[in-house]
Scaffold this motif. Structure first.
Motif, mmCIF file in Angstrom:
data_model
loop_
_atom_site.group_PDB
_atom_site.id
_atom_site.type_symbol
_atom_site.label_atom_id
_atom_site.label_comp_id
_atom_site.label_asym_id
_atom_site.label_seq_id
_atom_site.Cartn_x
_atom_site.Cartn_y
_atom_site.Cartn_z
ATOM 1 N N ARG A 120 0.439 -1.153 0.385
ATOM 2 C CA ARG A 120 -0.376 0.385 -0.136
ATOM 3 C C ARG A 120 0.883 0.872 0.074
ATOM 4 N NH1 ARG A 120 -2.346 0.534 4.974
ATOM 5 N NH2 ARG A 120 -0.659 2.540 5.145
ATOM 6 N N MET A 121 1.894 1.193 0.519
ATOM 7 C CA MET A 121 2.673 2.546 0.796
ATOM 8 C C MET A 121 3.172 2.893 -0.634
ATOM 9 S SD MET A 121 4.717 2.560 4.214
ATOM 10 C CE MET A 121 4.557 0.619 4.637
ATOM 11 N N LYS A 122 3.745 1.761 -1.068
ATOM 12 C CA LYS A 122 4.679 1.986 -2.443
ATOM 13 C C LYS A 122 3.733 2.087 -3.690
ATOM 14 C CE LYS A 122 7.847 -1.930 -2.035
ATOM 15 N NZ LYS A 122 7.829 -3.848 -2.597
ATOM 16 N N VAL A 123 2.388 1.964 -3.512
ATOM 17 C CA VAL A 123 1.076 2.288 -4.126
ATOM 18 C C VAL A 123 1.071 3.848 -4.582
ATOM 19 C CG1 VAL A 123 -1.289 2.046 -5.055
ATOM 20 C CG2 VAL A 123 0.281 -0.319 -4.875
ATOM 21 N N ILE A 124 0.869 4.482 -2.661
ATOM 22 C CA ILE A 124 0.388 5.601 -3.109
ATOM 23 C C ILE A 124 1.581 6.483 -3.079
ATOM 24 C CG2 ILE A 124 -1.768 4.989 -1.201
ATOM 25 C CD1 ILE A 124 -0.169 5.872 1.014
ATOM 26 N N GLU A 125 2.583 6.168 -2.270
ATOM 27 C CA GLU A 125 4.048 6.307 -3.378
ATOM 28 C C GLU A 125 4.600 7.592 -2.263
ATOM 29 O OE1 GLU A 125 4.550 8.103 -6.726
ATOM 30 O OE2 GLU A 125 4.825 6.463 -8.150
ATOM 31 N N SER A 126 4.618 6.713 -0.929
ATOM 32 C CA SER A 126 4.668 8.001 0.244
ATOM 33 C C SER A 126 5.881 8.051 0.858
ATOM 34 C CB SER A 126 4.157 7.196 1.300
ATOM 35 O OG SER A 126 4.236 5.843 1.323
ATOM 36 N N TYR A 127 6.944 8.173 1.373
ATOM 37 C CA TYR A 127 8.031 8.227 1.882
ATOM 38 C C TYR A 127 8.618 7.083 1.329
ATOM 39 C CZ TYR A 127 13.059 9.754 3.040
ATOM 40 O OH TYR A 127 14.720 9.740 3.443
ATOM 41 N N LYS A 128 8.428 5.959 3.095
ATOM 42 C CA LYS A 128 8.882 4.830 3.474
ATOM 43 C C LYS A 128 8.127 3.783 1.971
ATOM 44 C CE LYS A 128 7.810 3.372 7.480
ATOM 45 N NZ LYS A 128 6.834 3.287 8.393
ATOM 46 N N GLY A 129 6.921 4.286 0.865
ATOM 47 C CA GLY A 129 6.619 3.071 -0.051
ATOM 48 C C GLY A 129 7.894 3.273 -1.045
ATOM 49 N N VAL A 130 8.518 4.556 -1.353
ATOM 50 C CA VAL A 130 9.481 5.096 -2.093
ATOM 51 C C VAL A 130 10.890 4.127 -2.252
ATOM 52 C CG1 VAL A 130 11.178 6.465 -3.338
ATOM 53 C CG2 VAL A 130 8.096 7.386 -3.305
ATOM 54 N N ARG A 131 11.006 3.945 -0.418
ATOM 55 C CA ARG A 131 12.116 3.759 0.028
ATOM 56 C C ARG A 131 12.369 2.298 -0.224
ATOM 57 N NH1 ARG A 131 16.270 7.345 0.958
ATOM 58 N NH2 ARG A 131 17.427 5.903 2.565
ATOM 59 N N HIS A 132 11.068 2.020 0.460
ATOM 60 C CA HIS A 132 10.769 0.325 0.417
ATOM 61 C C HIS A 132 11.274 -0.285 -1.892
ATOM 62 C CE1 HIS A 132 9.965 -1.131 3.444
ATOM 63 N NE2 HIS A 132 8.764 0.058 3.652
ATOM 64 N N LYS A 133 10.149 0.678 -2.444
ATOM 65 C CA LYS A 133 10.387 0.322 -4.175
ATOM 66 C C LYS A 133 12.475 0.465 -4.477
ATOM 67 C CE LYS A 133 6.929 1.890 -6.244
ATOM 68 N NZ LYS A 133 5.922 2.820 -7.117
ATOM 69 N N ARG A 134 12.651 1.083 -3.996
ATOM 70 C CA ARG A 134 14.055 1.576 -4.554
ATOM 71 C C ARG A 134 15.264 0.822 -3.514
ATOM 72 N NH1 ARG A 134 15.061 7.956 -3.586
ATOM 73 N NH2 ARG A 134 14.040 8.627 -5.888
#
Length: 173
Positions: A120-134
């Motif tokens: 969910r964090m990756k989909v909404i591109e929160s700061y934590k989600g972006v860090r997880h993606k990278r």
């Protein structure tokens, strides 16, 4: 030393022993104590395991597989419905994002919910989600000098020696 063999009552106890006790989609070791077996389950630590044993009126140092069926069922029921038996601050899933309920997850549900939250964090591109993606650190750790996964840092002495040996072999010819 005595020539008599010690009398061992363990074969009778081993017949009643349940080697595996199933809680929350996971098999717990029945040969260990109640506290130690429960603490091996995801979502339950030693403090929570003691509380579960206390609420079920079971000795925390008793062997889990040797308990009566009623005691095992009481422990399983309390472990699976822990939010009904402990204060809300002690649960591991307070105010769920979708339902707003306070629950306590046990077993495979813990890793499944964690995966859903990260997705969910990756989909909404929160700061934590972006860090997880990278694939970078998420919780504010140092990244200047640690967490490097690519390339070699410093000098690779072995590679230099191999190149020098090849150059010398080429010069000799």
């Amino acid at each position: 030393m005595s020539t008599e063999e010690p009398q061992d009552d363990s074969p009778e106890e081993e017949e009643d022993l349940q080697y595996f006790v199933r809680i929350g989609g996971a098999d717990l070791d029945g040969t260990k104590t109640v506290e130690r077996s429960l603490s091996e389950l995801d979502g339950i630590g030693t403090r929570t395991a003691r509380l579960v044993a206390e609420k079920a009126d079971v000795d925390k140092n008793a062997t889990f597989g040797l308990l009566d069926e009623g005691d095992i069922d009481a422990v399983v029921d309390i472990a699976e419905n822990l939010e009904d038996h402990v204060p809300s601050w002690m649960t591991n899933r307070q105010n769920d994002f979708y339902s707003g309920e306070t629950t306590h997850l046990v077993g495979t549900d813990v890793s499944e919910k964690r995966r859903h939250d990260i997705n969910r964090m990756k989909v909404i591109e929160s700061y934590k989600g972006v860090r997880h993606k990278r694939g970078q650190k998420v919780r504010g750790q140092r990244t200047k000098s640690t967490g490097r996964s690519e390339g070699t840092i410093g000098v690779n002495v072995e590679e230099i020696r191999e190149e020098m040996a090849e150059d010398e072999a080429g010069d000799d010819e």
